[in-house]
Design a protein around this motif. Structure first.
Motif, PDB file in Angstrom:
ATOM      1  N   ARG A   1      29.784 -43.086   8.957  1.00 61.27           N
ATOM      2  CA  ARG A   1      28.344 -43.271   9.406  1.00 61.27           C
ATOM      3  C   ARG A   1      28.054 -44.578   8.410  1.00 61.27           C
ATOM      4  O   ARG A   1      27.436 -45.586   8.931  1.00 61.27           O
ATOM      5  CB  ARG A   1      27.193 -42.540   9.296  1.00 61.27           C
ATOM      6  CG  ARG A   1      27.457 -41.376  10.420  1.00 61.27           C
ATOM      7  CD  ARG A   1      26.232 -40.876  10.919  1.00 61.27           C
ATOM      8  NE  ARG A   1      26.345 -40.139  12.257  1.00 61.27           N
ATOM      9  CZ  ARG A   1      25.709 -39.596  12.962  1.00 61.27           C
ATOM     10  NH1 ARG A   1      24.296 -40.153  12.943  1.00 61.27           N
ATOM     11  NH2 ARG A   1      25.714 -38.604  13.838  1.00 61.27           N
TER      12      ARG A   1
ATOM     13  N   HIS B   1      32.135 -39.150  13.526  1.00 64.60           N
ATOM     14  CA  HIS B   1      30.915 -39.499  13.119  1.00 64.60           C
ATOM     15  C   HIS B   1      30.185 -38.434  12.721  1.00 64.60           C
ATOM     16  O   HIS B   1      28.980 -38.870  12.059  1.00 64.60           O
ATOM     17  CB  HIS B   1      30.224 -40.011  14.436  1.00 64.60           C
ATOM     18  CG  HIS B   1      30.854 -41.038  15.078  1.00 64.60           C
ATOM     19  ND1 HIS B   1      32.034 -41.064  16.051  1.00 64.60           N
ATOM     20  CD2 HIS B   1      30.939 -42.564  14.796  1.00 64.60           C
ATOM     21  CE1 HIS B   1      32.293 -42.080  16.384  1.00 64.60           C
ATOM     22  NE2 HIS B   1      31.893 -43.143  15.722  1.00 64.60           N
TER      23      HIS B   1
ATOM     24  N   ASN C   1      33.790 -46.297  18.357  1.00 59.60           N
ATOM     25  CA  ASN C   1      34.167 -44.878  18.524  1.00 59.60           C
ATOM     26  C   ASN C   1      35.584 -44.714  17.943  1.00 59.60           C
ATOM     27  O   ASN C   1      35.844 -43.470  17.575  1.00 59.60           O
ATOM     28  CB  ASN C   1      34.372 -44.956  20.328  1.00 59.60           C
ATOM     29  CG  ASN C   1      35.110 -43.468  20.666  1.00 59.60           C
ATOM     30  OD1 ASN C   1      34.386 -42.262  20.433  1.00 59.60           O
ATOM     31  ND2 ASN C   1      36.244 -43.595  20.931  1.00 59.60           N
TER      32      ASN C   1
ATOM     33  N   VAL D   1      30.011 -41.907  20.815  1.00 59.12           N
ATOM     34  CA  VAL D   1      29.470 -42.066  19.497  1.00 59.12           C
ATOM     35  C   VAL D   1      27.961 -41.086  20.069  1.00 59.12           C
ATOM     36  O   VAL D   1      27.601 -41.211  20.763  1.00 59.12           O
ATOM     37  CB  VAL D   1      29.199 -43.691  19.235  1.00 59.12           C
ATOM     38  CG1 VAL D   1      28.430 -43.363  17.830  1.00 59.12           C
ATOM     39  CG2 VAL D   1      30.232 -44.239  18.855  1.00 59.12           C
TER      40      VAL D   1
ATOM     41  N   PHE E   1      22.979 -41.418  16.408  1.00 60.43           N
ATOM     42  CA  PHE E   1      23.647 -42.799  15.572  1.00 60.43           C
ATOM     43  C   PHE E   1      23.113 -43.822  16.498  1.00 60.43           C
ATOM     44  O   PHE E   1      22.649 -44.902  15.727  1.00 60.43           O
ATOM     45  CB  PHE E   1      25.055 -42.417  15.629  1.00 60.43           C
ATOM     46  CG  PHE E   1      25.498 -43.597  14.744  1.00 60.43           C
ATOM     47  CD1 PHE E   1      25.123 -43.753  13.184  1.00 60.43           C
ATOM     48  CD2 PHE E   1      26.251 -44.594  15.124  1.00 60.43           C
ATOM     49  CE1 PHE E   1      25.753 -44.704  12.560  1.00 60.43           C
ATOM     50  CE2 PHE E   1      26.574 -45.760  14.251  1.00 60.43           C
ATOM     51  CZ  PHE E   1      26.211 -45.878  13.111  1.00 60.43           C
TER      52      PHE E   1
END
Length: 736
Positions: free
Chosen positions: A399, A393, A342, A424, A428
């Motif tokens: 990523r 992200h 994170n 997050v 993902f």
């Protein structure tokens, strides 16, 4: 365990297709804003960005409900907020072609609080009714779902349930379609010689639009094969289902004269003797919060990462870490790596480049982080923790890099525990779960979300921290100690929370104050006493957890104060017994079993509380040898009468369980299939009268604690004397 070269790990079918259908709520959708410290994030993203992070990606709406004007944002990783209920078809234009994605938007609820959520279980069966020749292969796969409102024991299939319906979807990566009876002909699968498994999803929906976490069944067929393989992709690895987990604070657990991977390995015998199945290591990567970090900053914890691909040299080398994993495997202990993606530390080279205009990599890395105000170099963080800036992200390069990190560590460990998983985006985690499952079907994923988020189940994580039960155990123990006026610190619940707030005001709030104490109070109402712990278990279902989700049960961890110090020995033992006897996987935090009193102090090697350690040995032994305490056993409320409201009784029963779904622990076969558990959180012994036909000694202590009830035996069959916890073999209710 030497690291070997492996083929590149890939997500899904290896393309940029953005994954399975998405299920969202109108007006909420897929968004990933700054702030919202306790909210789950989500967004639309191409998969396998590690292959082409700089590629051109464009999102469009190909089909939408009438009157909708919703469009995705103009970015490779986009946000999308449906404005009308219904089904949307989005198209991702990617370097490897166009990919369609179904987004199903359900109506916005006026008040979702307190409303039970639907649950669904999808089954696939082979239809042989129309095939009279037993030598021929079955020709059709039929899908059907059972549904219920969360917390209800009643189930019904989708044809007879009046207030719940089921919607079926096939993964958009497949060219197949379900027929009008929600089935697929086997021949269609075989003829297509699938390079990628077909996944079918089911979602249960109420009349007012509340919807379940989806369930799924996966179909696969090898080229030229006559049959079809059926799998449940959301099930946890079998080795985790009845596991005892042990968390160590990596730099405080080993020999303090030589705290290294090697000396941790030297202590693995302690875990094996205790009966531990899974070792969770707090971060051990290169960090500026390693050895030498003062207690005012949380001690040497390592959650401020400086290099994701290097272990902390003070602990040893990567080879030393691999040797530690090997030592654990030699004792049949799996190893879980604490994955912290994170945020990074503010001393990470990426962040140092991002904040330094003169750095040659400044332009590259400034967009790797979220900013409240970039000109002021004010990074987006959680809870005012300035030392851990949040990664962005929504940046494809971020990523891509994180996928490489995951690919690096996956071959070295058995699972990931993900720190601040709620920060997050869900999408993902969906990709990560799919990626790791296709690499290793036995790889394990445990999330940390505060509050625990059922959306993390069903194709993302196998197990969730049960913060509701943890906080309820805290609340019950604090109230019991306060009511008695003895034991622990003598503080009531308000007192210890007020002290935590005072500590936060006078210390580095970066890590000194416990997250669970300061930012979350998820306990159910404990005013009625210890029965609240059963309400906490019910709360999992009410929120609509996925049927395959597992729960991590704990009384303390690296973010909380020690239960022993806060509430006393009796309450600690009662709470621990709850974690070992309620449905879920029990976790021990290092030193919980040996009498440690400070959150992150060194392990007390050579100075164990022998009696306490023996108690935990007994808990572990019971958990692993008694079928009634394992995953397949039902939790039953029982009638009881106690001399204090801080006592509770309940039963676990495996007599009707399908033994095939239990773990393959052979030593559990001969243990009792029904037990009665009685817990007492107050510092003084108490008596509890029950209607259970219990007999024999307490399975925990070996003591005789059962006597015939006085008075009307038709009301109360037995009286049980309990200090903190007893477990008794039972033949069932006396009123049956």
């Amino acid at each position: 365990m030497a690291r070997e070269d492996t083929d590149r790990i890939e997500s899904g079918d290896g393309s940029h297709h953005p994954g399975p259908p998405r299920f969202v709520t109108v007006g909420e959708g897929l968004i990933n804003p700054n702030g919202d410290e306790m909210e789950t994030r989500d967004e639309l993203a191409p998969w396998n960005l590690d292959r082409n992070p700089d590629g051109e990606f464009v999102w469009n709406v190909a089909d939408a409900p009438e009157e909708s004007t919703a469009t995705p944002t103009d970015a490779p990783i986009a946000e999308f907020v449906p404005d009308v209920p219904g089904e949307y078809t989005l198209v991702l234009e990617a370097p490897d072609g166009e990919h369609e994605l179904t987004v199903r938007a359900f109506p916005q609820q006026a008040d979702k609080s307190g409303q039970p959520r639907p649950q669904v279980r999808l089954e696939a069966t082979v239809d042989t009714d129309r095939d009279s020749d037993p030598n021929r292969n079955p020709n059709r796969i039929q899908f059907a779902a059972t549904t219920k409102l969360a917390g209800s024991d009643a189930t019904a299939d989708d044809e007879t349930q009046t207030d719940l319906t089921v919607e079926y979807y096939i993964d958009d990566r497949s060219a197949l379609e379900l027929d009008d009876r929600n089935g697929i002909r086997t021949a269609e699968l075989v003829e297509q010689e699938l390079e990628y498994p077909v996944r079918v999803y089911a979602v249960a929906v109420t009349d007012d639009g509340r919807y379940s976490i989806p369930d799924a069944v996966e179909l696969d067929s090898e080229p030229g094969a006559d049959g079809v393989q059926l799998e449940r992709p959301f099930e946890p690895p079998s080795w985790v289902e009845d596991a005892v987990v042990y968390e160590i604070f990596t730099r405080r657990f080993p020999d303090q004269d030589d705290p290294t991977f090697e000396t941790i390995a030297d202590r693995v015998d302690h875990l094996a003797d205790l009966g531990v199945d899974v070792l969770w290591l707090t971060p051990m990567l290169e960090t500026d919060r390693g050895f030498g970090t003062p207690d005012s900053q949380g001690g040497p914890h390592g959650y401020h990462t400086d290099d994701y691909l290097q272990v902390d040299p003070d602990l040893g080398t990567l080879a030393d870490f691999e040797a530690l994993v090997d030592a654990c495997h030699d004792h049949d202990i799996r190893v879980v790596f604490d994955l912290v993606i994170n945020h990074t530390g503010d001393t990470h080279p990426f962040y140092e480049a991002a904040v330094d205009d003169s750095h040659p990599e400044h332009e590259r890395y400034r967009d790797w982080y979220r900013w409240e105000d970039f000109e002021e170099r004010d990074a987006d963080t959680y809870f005012g923790w300035d030392g851990i800036p949040n990664l962005d992200h929504s940046n494809p390069a971020v990523r891509a890099y994180l996928l490489e990190v995951i690919d690096f560590w996956a071959p070295l460990v058995d699972g990931f525990r993900t720190d601040v998983a709620w920060g997050v985006p869900l999408g993902f985690w969906t990709e990560v779960s799919d990626r790791l499952r296709r690499y290793d079907a036995e790889f394990f994923l445990l999330d940390e979300t505060i509050p625990s988020d059922v959306e993390m189940g069903g194709g993302r994580f196998h197990m969730h921290h049960d913060d509701v039960l943890h906080d309820t155990l805290e609340s019950v123990a604090a109230a019991a100690v306060s009511a008695d006026g003895a034991g622990g610190t003598g503080r009531n619940e308000e007192g210890w929370r007020r002290e935590a707030e005072a500590e936060a005001e006078n210390s580095d709030t970066d890590t000194e104050n416990a997250v669970a104490d300061t930012f979350s109070d998820m306990s159910v109402d404990a005013s009625d006493g210890a029965s609240a712990i059963l309400d906490a278990v019910d709360e999992r279902a009410r929120r609509g957890t996925h049927p395959d989700s597992e729960w991590l049960l704990y009384v303390e961890n690296h973010d909380t104060d020690r239960f022993l110090t806060e509430h006393g020995r009796d309450a600690q033992q009662a709470a621990a017994a709850a974690t070992f006897t309620l449905p879920g996987s029990p976790m021990l935090y290092y030193g919980q079993e040996t009498g440690l009193t400070e959150r992150r102090e060194p392990m007390n090697w050579g100075a164990f509380d022998a009696a306490l350690l023996e108690y935990y040995h007994q808990l572990c032994d019971l958990r692993q040898s008694v079928p009634a305490l394992q995953r397949a056993a039902a939790l039953e409320r029982v009638s009881y009468e106690a001399s204090t409201k801080y006592a509770v009784a309940y039963a676990r029963d495996a007599s009707t369980a399908d033994r095939a779904v239990q773990s393959d622990q052979t030593d559990a076969e001969d243990g009792p299939e029904r037990v009665l558990i009685v817990l007492n959180f107050s510092p003084e012994p108490t008596t509890v009268r029950v209607n259970e036909r219990v007999s024999g000694p307490d399975l925990l202590s070996g003591a005789q604690v059962v006597s015939q009830s006085d008075g009307d035996e038709s009301d109360w069959e037995r009286t049980v004397t309990v200090d903190s916890a007893v477990v008794l073999e039972s033949e069932g209710s006396a009123t049956e």
